[in-house]
Scaffold this active site. Sequence first.
Site, mmCIF file in Angstrom:
data_model
loop_
_atom_site.group_PDB
_atom_site.id
_atom_site.type_symbol
_atom_site.label_atom_id
_atom_site.label_comp_id
_atom_site.label_asym_id
_atom_site.label_seq_id
_atom_site.Cartn_x
_atom_site.Cartn_y
_atom_site.Cartn_z
ATOM 1 N N PHE A 127 12.640 -13.128 20.130
ATOM 2 C CA PHE A 127 11.293 -12.832 20.601
ATOM 3 C C PHE A 127 11.389 -12.235 22.005
ATOM 4 O O PHE A 127 12.037 -12.804 22.880
ATOM 5 C CB PHE A 127 10.458 -14.114 20.623
ATOM 6 N N ASP A 198 15.364 -22.625 22.532
ATOM 7 C CA ASP A 198 13.939 -22.334 22.376
ATOM 8 C C ASP A 198 13.492 -22.889 21.028
ATOM 9 O O ASP A 198 14.019 -22.484 19.980
ATOM 10 C CB ASP A 198 13.732 -20.813 22.461
ATOM 11 N N TYR A 223 1.211 -24.047 20.900
ATOM 12 C CA TYR A 223 0.118 -23.495 20.078
ATOM 13 C C TYR A 223 0.541 -23.095 18.683
ATOM 14 O O TYR A 223 -0.270 -22.622 17.910
ATOM 15 C CB TYR A 223 -0.557 -22.315 20.786
ATOM 16 N N LYS A 224 1.810 -23.282 18.341
ATOM 17 C CA LYS A 224 2.246 -22.937 16.985
ATOM 18 C C LYS A 224 2.149 -24.184 16.097
ATOM 19 O O LYS A 224 1.055 -24.623 15.808
ATOM 20 C CB LYS A 224 3.643 -22.319 17.041
ATOM 21 N N ARG A 372 4.984 -11.574 7.874
ATOM 22 C CA ARG A 372 5.390 -12.976 8.029
ATOM 23 C C ARG A 372 4.372 -13.894 7.370
ATOM 24 O O ARG A 372 3.173 -13.732 7.566
ATOM 25 C CB ARG A 372 5.445 -13.365 9.512
HETATM 26 C C1 PLP Z 1 5.939 -17.729 20.491
HETATM 27 C C2 PLP Z 1 7.196 -17.551 21.227
HETATM 28 C C3 PLP Z 1 7.201 -17.420 22.621
HETATM 29 C C4 PLP Z 1 5.890 -17.401 23.370
HETATM 30 O O1 PLP Z 1 6.021 -17.334 24.724
HETATM 31 P P1 PLP Z 1 4.717 -17.391 25.648
HETATM 32 O O2 PLP Z 1 5.241 -17.685 26.974
HETATM 33 O O3 PLP Z 1 3.819 -18.461 25.077
HETATM 34 O O4 PLP Z 1 4.034 -16.082 25.555
HETATM 35 C C5 PLP Z 1 8.419 -17.315 23.260
HETATM 36 N N1 PLP Z 1 9.565 -17.324 22.564
HETATM 37 C C6 PLP Z 1 9.608 -17.431 21.222
HETATM 38 C C7 PLP Z 1 10.914 -17.448 20.500
HETATM 39 C C8 PLP Z 1 8.411 -17.538 20.510
HETATM 40 O O5 PLP Z 1 8.435 -17.625 19.186
#
Ligand code: PLP
Length: 413
Positions: A127, A198, A223-224, A372
Site C-alpha cells: 500500500f 503492518d 477503520y477496516k 477486491r
Molecule cells: C489501509 C492501509 C493504510 C492506511 O493508512 P492511513 O494512514 O490510514 O491512510 C496503510 N497501510 C496499509 C497496508 C493499508 O492497508
Amino acid sequence: MTVFTRDDFLKLDHQDPLAPFRNEFHIPQGVIYMDGNSLGAMPKATPRRVREVTERQWAQGLIKSWNTADWFHAPRRIGDKIAAIIGAEQGEVVATDSTGINLFKAISAALMVNADRSVIVMEGSNFPTDNYMAQGLVEFLGHRHRIRFVEKEGIMDAMDDRVAVVCLTDVHYKTGHRLDMQAITARAHRHGALTVWDLCHSAGAVPVDLNDAGADFAVGCGYKYLNGGPGAPAFIFVAKRHQDRVKQPLTGWWSHRAPFEFTRDYEIAEGINRMLSGTQPILSLCALEVGVDLMARADIHRIREKSKQMGDLFIAAVEQQCDGYGFAIVSPRNADERGSQVSLSHKNGYAIMQALIERGVIGDFRAPEILRFGLTPLYLRYADVWDAVEILSDIMARQIWKDPKYHVRQAVT
Ligand SMILES: *Cc1c(COP(=O)(O)O)cnc(C)c1O
C-alpha cells in the site's frame, strides 16, 4: 467438479455460529457489503456511544471529562483491548494517530535503535502510504538510508547485516496474500534487523500473534476490520523488551514523562506512552472502542474459519458462474496463504465494479485492474457470497458494464 446452488450457501448460514453478530451491525437494505476491508460497517451501538460522549461527556461534563470520563487514558485503554486481538500484552499497544503516522514513528524508532545500519527492506507493491512514509523519512534524514524494495519471493534474500529494519504488511492490500510473519521475523533477527509489521488487513480478520512471532513493532488500522468508523485512529505496538530504549521523533507532550508538569524540556515517558504524540480525537477513539469491544467478543479462530470458507466458495462460485468472462483469480487459492479478501483481475475492472455497486454489491477497485471483495465474517452471510457472484455473472452475461456511465472515474475508487 461439485456444482453449487444457493441452497448450499443457505445451509452454511443456518449452521454458522457467528450469524448472530450480523444483527449488531447496520447493513443497509439491499446491500451486499464486501468492502469491510476498506471501511468496516457501522456497529449499531456506535451512534449511542457517540451521542453519550458528545451530549453528556462533552456538553455537560466539559473539560472535566478528561478525568471523569477517562478521556485521557483512552489510547491506552483501547490499546490494551486491541492487544488482546493481535497477540500482544497489556501495555504494548496504544490506539492513536493514523497508520501512516504510526509507521513513521515505528520506522524512525527502529532506525534509532539500529543507528549503524542503513537499509530498510519493504515490499514495493505494498500500500503506497507505507512506502511514501518511508521515502519521506529517508529524505528527512538526509538520504543516509536506502530502501531495498523487493516482492514477496525476494524478502528472505533481501536480508543481510546492513538491514536496519524490515517493514512489511502481513496481508497484502491488493492480492490478499499473507506473509509468514514468524519465519521472516526470525530471519530478520538472525541478521540483527528489527521488524515493523503492518496489520491493516489483519487485525480483526486473521489470528495474529505478535509476541509469538517475536515482532518488534507493529501498526494497524482502526477503520477496516475493527469497524471503528471513517478515519478511525490506528494503533501502534512496541514489544515490551524494547520499550526502555526506543524513541520516536514526534515528541509531543503526550509522550512526555509528566505532561502536566509543563516543563520546558522533553523527558521521555515510560513504556508504550512514549509512542504517543499529542491530544487525541476522543470522539473517534470512543467510536473505535465500540468496534474493538464487539470484535473482542467474537472468536477470531471462528472468524478465520468462516473467512477461509467464504473465500474458497467465492472462488469456486466465480469459476462456476463467470467462466469465460475474462476474470483471473489474483489471490492465493490456498486459504492459508490468503487474508480475508478475494481479488479478481479484469481489464474492465473499474466499470464492472461500478455496475456491481449500482446493483448493491459493494466491493472496490484498485488500479490498474483489480476488483477486491472483502469477506467480513461478522456481517457477511454465505448467501451474500452466492448472490454477489450471481449478480456479477449477470452483469457480464448482459454486458451491463459497457454502459458509459460506469466508466466515469470518481475521486475515491
Ligand atoms: C489501509 C492501509 C493504510 C492506511 O493508512 P492511513 O494512514 O490510514 O491512510 C496503510 N497501510 C496499509 C497496508 C493499508 O492497508
